[in-house]
Design a protein around this motif. Structure first.
Motif, PDB file in Angstrom:
ATOM      1  N   ALA A  91       0.807  -1.216   0.000  1.00  0.00           N
ATOM      2  CA  ALA A  91       0.000   0.000   0.000  1.00  0.00           C
ATOM      3  C   ALA A  91       0.842   1.269   0.000  1.00  0.00           C
ATOM      4  CB  ALA A  91      -0.957  -0.002   1.199  1.00  0.00           C
ATOM      5  N   LEU A  92       1.766   1.374   0.935  1.00  0.00           N
ATOM      6  CA  LEU A  92       2.493   2.625   1.076  1.00  0.00           C
ATOM      7  C   LEU A  92       3.524   2.814  -0.032  1.00  0.00           C
ATOM      8  CD1 LEU A  92       2.779   2.922   4.937  1.00  0.00           C
ATOM      9  CD2 LEU A  92       1.276   4.156   3.377  1.00  0.00           C
ATOM     10  N   ASP A  93       4.209   1.769  -0.419  1.00  0.00           N
ATOM     11  CA  ASP A  93       5.155   1.901  -1.530  1.00  0.00           C
ATOM     12  C   ASP A  93       4.442   2.354  -2.802  1.00  0.00           C
ATOM     13  OD1 ASP A  93       7.320   1.201   0.010  1.00  0.00           O
ATOM     14  OD2 ASP A  93       7.379  -0.884  -0.669  1.00  0.00           O
ATOM     15  N   SER A  94       3.293   1.757  -3.072  1.00  0.00           N
ATOM     16  CA  SER A  94       2.545   2.108  -4.279  1.00  0.00           C
ATOM     17  C   SER A  94       1.956   3.511  -4.170  1.00  0.00           C
ATOM     18  CB  SER A  94       1.439   1.078  -4.528  1.00  0.00           C
ATOM     19  OG  SER A  94       0.781   1.339  -5.744  1.00  0.00           O
ATOM     20  N   GLY A  95       1.419   3.847  -2.985  1.00  0.00           N
ATOM     21  CA  GLY A  95       0.847   5.179  -2.790  1.00  0.00           C
ATOM     22  C   GLY A  95       1.894   6.267  -2.894  1.00  0.00           C
ATOM     23  N   VAL A  96       3.063   6.034  -2.298  1.00  0.00           N
ATOM     24  CA  VAL A  96       4.161   7.002  -2.376  1.00  0.00           C
ATOM     25  C   VAL A  96       4.577   7.217  -3.830  1.00  0.00           C
ATOM     26  CG1 VAL A  96       6.630   7.274  -1.892  1.00  0.00           C
ATOM     27  CG2 VAL A  96       5.049   6.672  -0.043  1.00  0.00           C
ATOM     28  N   ALA A  97       4.749   6.134  -4.566  1.00  0.00           N
ATOM     29  CA  ALA A  97       5.161   6.250  -5.967  1.00  0.00           C
ATOM     30  C   ALA A  97       4.113   6.997  -6.790  1.00  0.00           C
ATOM     31  CB  ALA A  97       5.405   4.861  -6.560  1.00  0.00           C
ATOM     32  N   ALA A  98       2.839   6.753  -6.510  1.00  0.00           N
ATOM     33  CA  ALA A  98       1.766   7.419  -7.251  1.00  0.00           C
ATOM     34  C   ALA A  98       1.759   8.918  -6.984  1.00  0.00           C
ATOM     35  CB  ALA A  98       0.425   6.799  -6.880  1.00  0.00           C
ATOM     36  N   LEU A  99       1.958   9.313  -5.727  1.00  0.00           N
ATOM     37  CA  LEU A  99       2.003  10.736  -5.399  1.00  0.00           C
ATOM     38  C   LEU A  99       3.212  11.395  -6.052  1.00  0.00           C
ATOM     39  CD1 LEU A  99       1.005  10.652  -1.630  1.00  0.00           C
ATOM     40  CD2 LEU A  99      -0.303  11.729  -3.476  1.00  0.00           C
ATOM     41  N   GLN A 100       4.352  10.735  -6.001  1.00  0.00           N
ATOM     42  CA  GLN A 100       5.556  11.305  -6.608  1.00  0.00           C
ATOM     43  C   GLN A 100       5.420  11.454  -8.122  1.00  0.00           C
ATOM     44  OE1 GLN A 100       8.310   8.419  -4.963  1.00  0.00           O
ATOM     45  NE2 GLN A 100       9.142   9.926  -3.542  1.00  0.00           N
ATOM     46  N   ALA A 101       4.584  10.602  -8.712  1.00  0.00           N
ATOM     47  CA  ALA A 101       4.353  10.680 -10.163  1.00  0.00           C
ATOM     48  C   ALA A 101       3.192  11.607 -10.515  1.00  0.00           C
ATOM     49  CB  ALA A 101       4.080   9.278 -10.711  1.00  0.00           C
ATOM     50  N   GLY A 102       2.536  12.171  -9.506  1.00  0.00           N
ATOM     51  CA  GLY A 102       1.425  13.086  -9.761  1.00  0.00           C
ATOM     52  C   GLY A 102       0.197  12.414 -10.322  1.00  0.00           C
ATOM     53  N   ARG A 103      -0.044  11.163  -9.913  1.00  0.00           N
ATOM     54  CA  ARG A 103      -1.202  10.445 -10.423  1.00  0.00           C
ATOM     55  C   ARG A 103      -2.494  11.123  -9.972  1.00  0.00           C
ATOM     56  NH1 ARG A 103      -0.720   8.376 -14.601  1.00  0.00           N
ATOM     57  NH2 ARG A 103      -2.555   7.082 -14.202  1.00  0.00           N
ATOM     58  N   PRO A 104      -3.549  11.087 -10.800  1.00  0.00           N
ATOM     59  CA  PRO A 104      -4.813  11.738 -10.442  1.00  0.00           C
ATOM     60  C   PRO A 104      -5.470  11.080  -9.233  1.00  0.00           C
ATOM     61  CG  PRO A 104      -5.079  10.402 -12.413  1.00  0.00           C
ATOM     62  CD  PRO A 104      -3.616  10.437 -12.121  1.00  0.00           C
ATOM     63  N   ILE A 105      -6.310  11.861  -8.568  1.00  0.00           N
ATOM     64  CA  ILE A 105      -6.953  11.429  -7.333  1.00  0.00           C
ATOM     65  C   ILE A 105      -8.467  11.486  -7.521  1.00  0.00           C
ATOM     66  CG2 ILE A 105      -7.266  11.930  -4.873  1.00  0.00           C
ATOM     67  CD1 ILE A 105      -4.460  13.328  -5.033  1.00  0.00           C
TER      68      ILE A 105
END
Length: 225
Positions: A67-81
């Motif tokens: 969860a956290l590894d994927s969430g961190v990577a998504a935020l760093q990549a600016g993925r939409p929310i």
């Protein structure tokens, strides 16, 4: 009887908002029983407790291993929310998000529940608007960050999309609150092999979904120091 207002204690011994928050976290660390959460996971759990002053949430917060590894990577990549309510959309701090990825804009946070076409489909079908709001967000759901604090039907629809359409979110924050479809929507999600932070049982709410993502932002900030 003359009573001295308690605010004078604070005025005589000033504390900033940041200092009050720091003291609150210290109280949580002191009061919390022993637990098995990893340090990054504890940041999320502690933030949820801070939001509610409820140590009982410790027994309900569930993390997928990634969860956290994927969430961190998504935020760093600016993925939409995607959010299932405008309350979550309003509560998310754009400044926090931009501290992780400067390109985040208001339109990066998507909530379709009040859209006219969504409302029309809901009226015509007799089904909740949240279901059609989730369908409208299908394109960004694959690889996106999805927050649920209000609408278990939207989470059920995401679960269907994961099972039937192969959608793979980067992170699902599953914290809808209530009595109908709530428990089963979370339980189903946690069996689908996608990254999630979930609050088991009937409890949840938009403030908790916001707090969870803000905590993930804090995890990112610590990793970048």
């Amino acid at each position: 009887m003359t009573q001295t207002p308690l605010i004078h204690n604070l005025l005589a011994n000033p504390l900033t908002g940041e200092q009050i928050e720091e003291r609150s976290f210290a109280c949580i660390d002191q009061l919390a029983p022993e637990h098995q959460f990893l340090p990054d996971q504890w940041q999320v759990v502690r933030r949820l407790i801070h939001t509610t002053a409820d140590l009982g949430l410790m027994e309900l917060v569930k993390f997928s291993p990634d969860a956290l590894d994927s969430g961190v990577a998504a935020l760093q990549a600016g993925r939409p929310i995607f959010t299932d309510s405008n309350m979550i959309r309003s509560g998310l701090s754009l400044a926090r998000l931009r501290s992780i990825f400067p390109g985040y804009e208001p339109d990066s946070i998507c909530c379709h529940v009040a859209d006219n076409d969504v409302a029309l489909e809901a009226r015509q079908s007799g089904l909740p608007r949240s279901l059609f709001a989730m369908r409208k967000a299908a394109a960004m759901a694959d690889g996106g960050i999805l927050l649920f604090g209000n609408a278990p039907v939207a989470l059920l629809e995401l679960n269907r999309m994961i099972i039937e359409e192969g959608i793979r979110p980067a992170l699902v924050v599953a914290m809808p609150v209530g009595f109908v479809h709530v428990v089963e929507s979370k339980d189903e999600l946690m069996q689908l092999g996608v990254p999630y932070i979930a609050l088991a049982g009937r409890r949840g709410g938009s403030p908790l979904a916001v707090a969870a993502l803000h905590a993930v932002c804090s995890v990112v900030a610590q990793k970048e120091r």
